[in-house]
Write a protein that holds these residues in place. Structure first.
Motif, PDB file in Angstrom:
ATOM      1  N   LYS A 252       0.998  -0.937  -0.123  1.00  0.00           N
ATOM      2  CA  LYS A 252       0.010  -0.061  -0.009  1.00  0.00           C
ATOM      3  C   LYS A 252       0.786   1.300  -0.053  1.00  0.00           C
ATOM      4  CE  LYS A 252      -3.632   0.484   2.488  1.00  0.00           C
ATOM      5  NZ  LYS A 252      -4.772   0.350   3.561  1.00  0.00           N
ATOM      6  N   LEU A 253       2.143   1.141   0.569  1.00  0.00           N
ATOM      7  CA  LEU A 253       2.919   2.380   0.969  1.00  0.00           C
ATOM      8  C   LEU A 253       3.365   2.535  -0.525  1.00  0.00           C
ATOM      9  CD1 LEU A 253       4.074   4.298   2.988  1.00  0.00           C
ATOM     10  CD2 LEU A 253       6.132   2.794   2.839  1.00  0.00           C
ATOM     11  N   ARG A 254       3.752   1.621  -1.501  1.00  0.00           N
ATOM     12  CA  ARG A 254       4.454   1.957  -2.791  1.00  0.00           C
ATOM     13  C   ARG A 254       3.313   2.536  -3.610  1.00  0.00           C
ATOM     14  NH1 ARG A 254       8.404  -1.039  -5.281  1.00  0.00           N
ATOM     15  NH2 ARG A 254       6.971  -0.917  -7.107  1.00  0.00           N
ATOM     16  N   LYS A 255       2.220   2.222  -3.611  1.00  0.00           N
ATOM     17  CA  LYS A 255       1.308   2.627  -4.432  1.00  0.00           C
ATOM     18  C   LYS A 255       0.952   4.002  -3.853  1.00  0.00           C
ATOM     19  CE  LYS A 255      -0.764  -1.634  -5.510  1.00  0.00           C
ATOM     20  NZ  LYS A 255      -1.948  -2.605  -5.429  1.00  0.00           N
ATOM     21  N   ALA A 256       0.748   4.463  -2.446  1.00  0.00           N
ATOM     22  CA  ALA A 256       0.330   5.720  -2.066  1.00  0.00           C
ATOM     23  C   ALA A 256       1.459   6.850  -1.941  1.00  0.00           C
ATOM     24  CB  ALA A 256      -0.230   5.605  -0.458  1.00  0.00           C
ATOM     25  N   SER A 257       2.549   6.412  -1.976  1.00  0.00           N
ATOM     26  CA  SER A 257       3.645   7.530  -1.833  1.00  0.00           C
ATOM     27  C   SER A 257       4.811   7.048  -2.625  1.00  0.00           C
ATOM     28  CB  SER A 257       4.016   7.729  -0.325  1.00  0.00           C
ATOM     29  OG  SER A 257       4.643   6.294   0.110  1.00  0.00           O
ATOM     30  N   GLY A 258       4.878   6.021  -3.156  1.00  0.00           N
ATOM     31  CA  GLY A 258       6.276   5.775  -3.924  1.00  0.00           C
ATOM     32  C   GLY A 258       7.353   5.456  -3.074  1.00  0.00           C
ATOM     33  N   HIS A 259       7.240   4.912  -1.984  1.00  0.00           N
ATOM     34  CA  HIS A 259       8.479   4.290  -1.032  1.00  0.00           C
ATOM     35  C   HIS A 259       8.486   2.700  -1.205  1.00  0.00           C
ATOM     36  CE1 HIS A 259       7.710   8.278   1.008  1.00  0.00           C
ATOM     37  NE2 HIS A 259       8.798   8.463   0.991  1.00  0.00           N
ATOM     38  N   GLN A 260       9.549   2.317  -1.206  1.00  0.00           N
ATOM     39  CA  GLN A 260      10.067   0.835  -0.920  1.00  0.00           C
ATOM     40  C   GLN A 260      10.589   0.628   0.172  1.00  0.00           C
ATOM     41  OE1 GLN A 260       9.611  -1.732  -3.359  1.00  0.00           O
ATOM     42  NE2 GLN A 260      10.379  -3.083  -1.552  1.00  0.00           N
ATOM     43  N   VAL A 261      10.067  -0.406   1.174  1.00  0.00           N
ATOM     44  CA  VAL A 261      10.643  -0.879   2.393  1.00  0.00           C
ATOM     45  C   VAL A 261      11.639  -1.997   1.794  1.00  0.00           C
ATOM     46  CG1 VAL A 261      10.108  -1.952   4.509  1.00  0.00           C
ATOM     47  CG2 VAL A 261       8.348  -0.198   3.913  1.00  0.00           C
ATOM     48  N   LEU A 262      12.926  -1.786   2.413  1.00  0.00           N
ATOM     49  CA  LEU A 262      13.742  -2.866   2.051  1.00  0.00           C
ATOM     50  C   LEU A 262      13.461  -3.960   3.220  1.00  0.00           C
ATOM     51  CD1 LEU A 262      16.864  -0.871   1.186  1.00  0.00           C
ATOM     52  CD2 LEU A 262      15.215  -1.865  -0.293  1.00  0.00           C
ATOM     53  N   SER A 263      13.704  -3.440   4.533  1.00  0.00           N
ATOM     54  CA  SER A 263      13.090  -4.392   5.556  1.00  0.00           C
ATOM     55  C   SER A 263      12.719  -3.457   6.965  1.00  0.00           C
ATOM     56  CB  SER A 263      14.433  -5.160   5.996  1.00  0.00           C
ATOM     57  OG  SER A 263      15.292  -4.547   6.916  1.00  0.00           O
ATOM     58  N   PHE A 264      12.149  -3.953   7.671  1.00  0.00           N
ATOM     59  CA  PHE A 264      11.472  -3.054   8.992  1.00  0.00           C
ATOM     60  C   PHE A 264      11.790  -3.744  10.025  1.00  0.00           C
ATOM     61  CE2 PHE A 264       8.992   0.046  10.762  1.00  0.00           C
ATOM     62  CZ  PHE A 264       9.090   1.362   9.799  1.00  0.00           C
ATOM     63  N   ASN A 265      13.015  -4.375  10.068  1.00  0.00           N
ATOM     64  CA  ASN A 265      13.305  -5.126  11.538  1.00  0.00           C
ATOM     65  C   ASN A 265      14.545  -4.635  12.192  1.00  0.00           C
ATOM     66  OD1 ASN A 265      14.854  -5.995   9.334  1.00  0.00           O
ATOM     67  ND2 ASN A 265      15.499  -8.085  10.399  1.00  0.00           N
ATOM     68  N   TRP A 266      14.434  -3.369  12.216  1.00  0.00           N
ATOM     69  CA  TRP A 266      15.550  -2.769  12.953  1.00  0.00           C
ATOM     70  C   TRP A 266      15.430  -1.940  14.418  1.00  0.00           C
ATOM     71  CZ3 TRP A 266      20.798  -1.936  10.099  1.00  0.00           C
ATOM     72  CH2 TRP A 266      20.704  -2.308   8.995  1.00  0.00           C
ATOM     73  N   TRP A 267      15.278  -2.710  15.048  1.00  0.00           N
ATOM     74  CA  TRP A 267      14.994  -2.518  16.605  1.00  0.00           C
ATOM     75  C   TRP A 267      15.964  -1.777  17.107  1.00  0.00           C
ATOM     76  CZ3 TRP A 267      15.972  -4.477  21.517  1.00  0.00           C
ATOM     77  CH2 TRP A 267      15.044  -4.310  22.687  1.00  0.00           C
ATOM     78  N   GLN A 268      14.992  -0.618  18.023  1.00  0.00           N
ATOM     79  CA  GLN A 268      16.358   0.290  18.688  1.00  0.00           C
ATOM     80  C   GLN A 268      16.109   0.086  20.191  1.00  0.00           C
ATOM     81  OE1 GLN A 268      16.589   4.169  16.923  1.00  0.00           O
ATOM     82  NE2 GLN A 268      15.991   3.525  14.973  1.00  0.00           N
ATOM     83  N   GLY A 269      15.333  -0.661  20.598  1.00  0.00           N
ATOM     84  CA  GLY A 269      15.140  -0.909  22.058  1.00  0.00           C
ATOM     85  C   GLY A 269      13.665  -0.333  22.464  1.00  0.00           C
ATOM     86  N   GLU A 270      13.131  -0.335  23.837  1.00  0.00           N
ATOM     87  CA  GLU A 270      12.152   0.304  24.346  1.00  0.00           C
ATOM     88  C   GLU A 270      12.311   1.452  24.738  1.00  0.00           C
ATOM     89  OE1 GLU A 270      11.076  -2.850  26.937  1.00  0.00           O
ATOM     90  OE2 GLU A 270       9.803  -3.979  25.586  1.00  0.00           O
ATOM     91  N   ARG A 271      11.444   2.429  24.568  1.00  0.00           N
ATOM     92  CA  ARG A 271      11.657   3.706  24.988  1.00  0.00           C
ATOM     93  C   ARG A 271      11.323   4.157  26.463  1.00  0.00           C
ATOM     94  NH1 ARG A 271      12.492   7.129  20.353  1.00  0.00           N
ATOM     95  NH2 ARG A 271      11.765   9.028  21.300  1.00  0.00           N
ATOM     96  N   HIS A 272      12.064   4.854  27.178  1.00  0.00           N
ATOM     97  CA  HIS A 272      11.813   5.264  28.352  1.00  0.00           C
ATOM     98  C   HIS A 272      11.756   6.614  28.717  1.00  0.00           C
ATOM     99  CE1 HIS A 272      12.624   1.114  29.021  1.00  0.00           C
ATOM    100  NE2 HIS A 272      13.823   1.230  28.749  1.00  0.00           N
ATOM    101  N   LEU A 273      11.675   7.065  29.736  1.00  0.00           N
ATOM    102  CA  LEU A 273      11.216   8.601  30.224  1.00  0.00           C
ATOM    103  C   LEU A 273      12.561   9.269  30.695  1.00  0.00           C
ATOM    104  CD1 LEU A 273       7.748   8.570  31.913  1.00  0.00           C
ATOM    105  CD2 LEU A 273       8.366   9.201  29.598  1.00  0.00           C
ATOM    106  N   LEU A 274      12.869  10.246  30.197  1.00  0.00           N
ATOM    107  CA  LEU A 274      14.197  11.042  30.870  1.00  0.00           C
ATOM    108  C   LEU A 274      13.818  12.326  31.368  1.00  0.00           C
ATOM    109  CD1 LEU A 274      15.285   9.619  27.872  1.00  0.00           C
ATOM    110  CD2 LEU A 274      17.293   9.821  29.242  1.00  0.00           C
ATOM    111  N   THR A 275      14.007  12.742  32.899  1.00  0.00           N
ATOM    112  CA  THR A 275      13.548  13.578  33.502  1.00  0.00           C
ATOM    113  C   THR A 275      14.221  14.240  34.512  1.00  0.00           C
ATOM    114  OG1 THR A 275      12.186  12.343  35.058  1.00  0.00           O
ATOM    115  CG2 THR A 275      10.960  12.945  33.179  1.00  0.00           C
ATOM    116  N   ASN A 276      14.042  15.416  34.982  1.00  0.00           N
ATOM    117  CA  ASN A 276      14.767  15.839  36.087  1.00  0.00           C
ATOM    118  C   ASN A 276      14.041  15.637  37.504  1.00  0.00           C
ATOM    119  OD1 ASN A 276      17.526  16.761  35.225  1.00  0.00           O
ATOM    120  ND2 ASN A 276      16.202  18.151  33.782  1.00  0.00           N
ATOM    121  N   LYS A 277      12.889  14.841  37.597  1.00  0.00           N
ATOM    122  CA  LYS A 277      12.115  14.710  38.768  1.00  0.00           C
ATOM    123  C   LYS A 277      11.751  13.231  38.570  1.00  0.00           C
ATOM    124  CE  LYS A 277       7.395  15.947  37.464  1.00  0.00           C
ATOM    125  NZ  LYS A 277       6.285  16.726  37.976  1.00  0.00           N
TER     126      LYS A 277
END
Length: 324
Positions: A131-156
């Motif tokens: 659907k992305l190819r047809k909608a926007s002209g983008h090609q996914v090569l792969s989508f398995n690049w995991w960067q980790g779970e996101r956490h909060l960074l605060t001063n309190k």
């Protein structure tokens, strides 16, 4: 930076690349916000080496860390226009073209790499990619690049959503990210990643949310005191390029790009898994407090995000995939 200046710099960089790879028949320039020390960047280096080896140098891959070619959104537009560029990007930024991609950045959609990988290597995901190819002209090569779970960074200290009331929290500007942070109790404040350190230092924002490798790479331990392990977003990204450029490649090269992107994504993601404890230990050694909490209140607070953004039915499909 003015758009005309960014375009000129982009053109100059690509001209330099073109001059350096005259022996190649095709050149792909990959832009990423990651720094060279990030485990995922090491995976990009593996991808580059494998593609160039298997194509005997006929496909050259050039890597641009720290967003050297510009913002993700700018690169996506370049790719839409057929430029030989790619970007390491999350699903939230692709949701403007195909809504389904946004669910990948929804709160607590899966745990760890193994959970989310089931989704991004499934026939369901391949349907979104088409659907992305047809909608926007983008090609996914792969989508398995995991960067980790996101956490909060605060001063309190933060233990429950009520503690985030009035906290200006940096997050990417995609709707699913914004709504997740709002549901968690904070005020979502979109900013480019490259501006986060200074914004925290100057108290333009009160906090940020990110995965450990990025937090360490950006030295956020210098401008925040607490890393609270909410794990609210399981950050999976992919290499996305121009479908028009991709389709001009010989079939053999197209297959090589996709095969090696998947292999390198797995390698990079396992590298990320192995690095998380060390990143947290290093941040702790530099004075940051790493805080484990009961995330149940955050899970409950963010559950309505799916319904609000129209992902309720899709969430059920994704949950079924994850449980397999």
């Amino acid at each position: 930076m003015a758009k005309a200046v960014r375009t000129a710099l982009f053109g100059a960089l690509l001209s330099c690349v073109a001059g350096a790879v005259q022996a190649a028949d095709y050149t792909l320039s990959i832009n990423t916000a990651l720094v060279q020390q990030d485990p995922l960047y090491k995976g990009l280096e593996e991808f580059k080496a494998a593609v160039e080896k298997r194509t005997a140098g006929k496909v050259a891959v050039r890597l641009f860390p720290a967003s050297q070619l510009g913002k993700d959104e700018d690169l996506l537009e370049q790719a839409r226009a057929g430029a030989p560029v790619a970007v390491v990007v999350d699903g939230g930024r692709l949701a403007v073209f195909v809504k389904e991609f946004g669910v990948l950045g929804a709160p607590y959609v899966a745990e760890g790499y193994d959970g989310i990988r089931k989704v991004v290597t499934s026939p369901l995901f391949e349907g979104w990619s088409e659907k992305l190819r047809k909608a926007s002209g983008h090609q996914v090569l792969s989508f398995n690049w995991w960067q980790g779970e996101r956490h909060l960074l605060t001063n309190k200290p933060v233990k429950q959503p009520a503690d985030l009331a009035g906290v200006r929290m940096r997050t990417p500007g995609a709707p699913v990210w914004m709504e997740t942070i709002r549901a968690m109790g904070a005020t979502p404040t979109p900013l480019p990643w490259s501006e986060v350190y200074t914004a925290l230092q100057q108290q333009v924002i009160d906090g940020a949310e990110a995965q450990d490798p990025a937090s360490y790479g950006a030295r956020l331990y210098e401008v925040t005191k607490y890393l609270t392990k909410t794990g609210h977003i399981n950050l999976i990204t992919g290499i996305v390029t121009s479908a028009a450029w991709f389709d001009k490649l010989p079939a053999e090269y197209r297959q090589i790009l996709r095969e090696e992107a998947l292999k390198a994504g797995d390698s990079a993601s396992r590298g990320t898994e192995a690095s998380l404890v060390e990143f947290e230990n290093q941040m702790k050694a530099k004075g940051m407090q790493i805080v484990e909490i009961d995330v149940t209140p955050f899970r409950q607070a963010t559950a309505p995000v799916y319904e609000k953004l129209g992902y309720a039915d899709l969430h059920k499909e994704v949950e079924a995939l994850v449980r397999r």
